[in-house]
Design an enzyme around this catalytic site. Structure first.
Site, PDB file in Angstrom:
ATOM      1  N   GLU A  57       0.852  -1.191   0.000  1.00  0.00           N
ATOM      2  CA  GLU A  57       0.000   0.000   0.000  1.00  0.00           C
ATOM      3  C   GLU A  57       0.881   1.232   0.000  1.00  0.00           C
ATOM      4  O   GLU A  57       1.853   1.309   0.764  1.00  0.00           O
ATOM      5  CB  GLU A  57      -0.911   0.001   1.226  1.00  0.00           C
TER       6      GLU A  57
ATOM      7  N   GLU B 193      -2.957  11.013   3.411  1.00  0.00           N
ATOM      8  CA  GLU B 193      -4.004  10.669   4.370  1.00  0.00           C
ATOM      9  C   GLU B 193      -4.184  11.826   5.339  1.00  0.00           C
ATOM     10  O   GLU B 193      -3.231  12.543   5.658  1.00  0.00           O
ATOM     11  CB  GLU B 193      -3.646   9.403   5.148  1.00  0.00           C
TER      12      GLU B 193
END
Length: 260
Positions: free
Chosen positions: A130, A135
């Site tokens: 990932e 974020e």
């Protein structure tokens, strides 16, 4: 054919645009994106149900992605949101997304711009790898996070590789550019300018499938989660609904082999 050296300071100067979505039309391009739906918590005990209707709009040159409350707001299913996956996948390149984070002014919103290995269906997460291009968690405003996850380094084990919170005071009010420089030797995360590196992850020596699953195709994901193990650490509460993340563009640049 000559393969340019990714460690060369001028390596990225020859990168060419190979894929993009500029969101200049009046609808999401179904040849470039697909919806992922469901309300099963997505491995993080999230509260939202991802749906296809009423959560996206393309207008004025941007994609508007929406999360909103539809129930009492206290449990799974009380929110609907959107999760989009790119239909194409890529190995290596300069990946860049320009976006504006929701002005939620509360707790519980967890927007992300990221990538997953296409083999997730066979090896699962985190072995697929990932790459978190951006974020954000709304209980910690004015900050952004960059990270990678693999079998050797992931948040479930507390071993993830991350920038930690990077101060970006205008993140909720202004568009910013989030990107990575990704080769078979490293992943570099940058903010607004490729020279502004916030996290550098070199390929481990020795490397293997556990610590470097990053030499194969990855696809883009863009979503707004509600609650969850990270986004909901301080509860879910907001004085502004819905929460809207705007995406100006998604672009992929790659360096091609040169003829001798």
């Amino acid at each position: 054919m000559n393969l340019p050296d990714p460690m060369d300071p001028g390596y990225w100067a020859s990168a060419e645009l190979v894929w993009s979505d500029e969101f200049d039309g009046d609808a999401l391009d179904p040849d470039k994106w697909r919806f992922e739906t469901g309300d099963h918590g997505w491995g993080n005990n999230e509260w939202q149900e991802y749906v296809t209707e009423g959560v996206t709009q393309v207008s004025g040159g941007t994609l508007k992605m929406t999360a909103k409350k539809t129930g009492s707001g206290g449990q799974v299913g009380d929110y609907i949101s959107v999760r989009l996956n790119s239909r194409e996948a890529f190995s290596f390149g300069r990946m860049e997304i320009r976006a504006k984070i929701p002005e939620w002014k509360g707790k519980g919103i967890w927007p992300a711009l990221w990538m997953l290995g296409t083999n997730i269906g066979t090896v699962g997460w985190p072995r697929c790898g990932e790459i978190d291009i951006m974020e954000y968690v709304s209980y910690d405003p004015g900050r952004v996070h960059f990270s990678i996850h693999s079998a050797a380094n992931n948040h479930k084990d507390g071993t993830q590789v991350t920038s930690g919170p990077v101060v970006l005071e205008s993140i909720e009010e202004s568009f910013h550019t989030y990107g990575i420089l990704w080769t078979d030797q490293y992943i570099k995360f940058y903010l607004d300018d490729p020279e502004n590196i916030q996290l550098y992850f070199p390929r481990p020596i020795p490397s293997n499938a556990e610590n470097w699953p990053f030499s194969k195709p990855f696809y883009f994901l863009m979503n707004i989660a509600v609650g969850g193990d990270w986004g909901g650490q301080q509860g879910v509460a907001g004085n502004r609904s819905p929460a809207v993340m705007e995406v100006d563009y998604v672009r992929v640049y790659q360096v091609k082999s040169s003829k001798e």
